[in-house]
Design an enzyme around this catalytic site. Structure first.
Site, PDB file in Angstrom:
ATOM      1  CB  THR A  16     -15.971   3.304  -8.654  1.00 16.49           C
ATOM      2  OG1 THR A  16     -15.672   3.158  -7.254  1.00 16.49           O
ATOM      3  CG2 THR A  16     -16.202   1.916  -9.242  1.00 16.49           C
ATOM      4  CE  LYS A  32     -12.636   0.207  -2.789  1.00 15.09           C
ATOM      5  NZ  LYS A  32     -12.993   1.579  -3.157  1.00 15.09           N
ATOM      6  CD  GLU A  95     -12.365   2.697  -6.654  1.00 14.46           C
ATOM      7  OE1 GLU A  95     -13.265   3.429  -6.202  1.00 14.46           O
ATOM      8  OE2 GLU A  95     -12.587   1.734  -7.418  1.00 14.46           O
ATOM      9  N   GLY A  96      -8.351   3.392  -4.038  1.00 16.34           N
ATOM     10  CA  GLY A  96      -8.420   3.543  -2.588  1.00 16.34           C
ATOM     11  C   GLY A  96      -9.856   3.634  -2.099  1.00 16.34           C
ATOM     12  CB  ALA A  97     -11.494   2.931   0.997  1.00 12.24           C
ATOM     13  N   GLY A  98     -12.372   6.110  -0.168  1.00  8.64           N
ATOM     14  CA  GLY A  98     -12.498   7.493   0.256  1.00  8.64           C
ATOM     15  C   GLY A  98     -11.311   8.334  -0.169  1.00  8.64           C
TER      16      GLY A  98
END
Length: 209
Positions: A16, A32, A95-98
């Site tokens: 982030t 996101k 932005e991806g998650a994890g």
């Protein structure tokens, strides 16, 4: 449209902050696709406050701070790749998650989302001990899935023991450039991000998209 998918070697790795920094200096919009966890502010809200970027709404907003497949199950939802559509923007940071192998559902992962969107990836990794293994494994997964990789951004204490050697090893074994090294900012605010400029090699790479 130029777009870049920011993924990481782990959760909490600095995606982030890196995304906010890129949005500010590259003058890009932010998206996101999946937000897991709504308490305490979302990543989109952080990005808006830190970078002033145009922020596009998430496709999925999940209540629990868990892996998307698990959070979606709790919320009674099933994440479908077909629901994701790129927002219109001249430049876009996604932005991806994890990390890149995090499941979206019981079939698809973040890798599948990158492929679905036709994205080039930027991998965020820590600069300290353990980063060579995690980074090279993530790069192998991205390459095996056919996702093009722009390079790596390392995040951590500047000049810490082993960081220069880690960078050299990642470039050698991962066969991608380390395009930038970000510090752990003592104060995270728009001024701190603005003062830390982009390296010329990163600017050239972004312009090549």
């Amino acid at each position: 449209m130029k777009q870049l998918f920011v993924t990481g070697t782990d959760t909490g790795i600095g995606k982030t902050i890196t995304s906010a920094w890129l949005c500010k200096h590259w003058q890009a919009d932010y998206w996101k696709p999946v937000q897991s966890g709504l308490d305490g502010g979302t990543d989109s809200q952080w990005i808006a406050n830190l970078s002033g970027a145009v922020v596009h709404p998430e496709t999925y907003r999940l209540t629990q701070p868990l892996s998307p497949h698990q959070a979606a199950d709790i919320d009674g939802l099933k994440i479908q790749l077909s629901d994701f559509h790129l927002p219109q923007a001249e430049r876009l940071i996604i932005e991806g998650a994890g990390g890149c192998m995090v499941p979206l559902n019981w079939r698809d992962t973040m890798l599948d989302l990158m492929t679905h969107l036709g994205s080039c990836a930027l991998l965020v990794a820590r600069s300290g001990l353990g980063t060579i293994n995690h980074t090279c494994l993530s790069l192998q997964a991205l390459k095996a899935a056919g996702v093009p990789v722009l390079g790596v951004v390392m995040v951590g204490q500047q000049g810490q023991l082993g960081s220069a050697a880690n960078r050299e090893a990642i470039e050698h074994f991962g066969e991608v450039p380390v395009l930038a090294e970000l510090p752990h900012f003592s104060t995270v605010n728009p001024e701190a991000l603005a003062e830390f400029g982009m390296a010329e090699r990163l600017v050239r790479a972004l312009n090549s998209l």
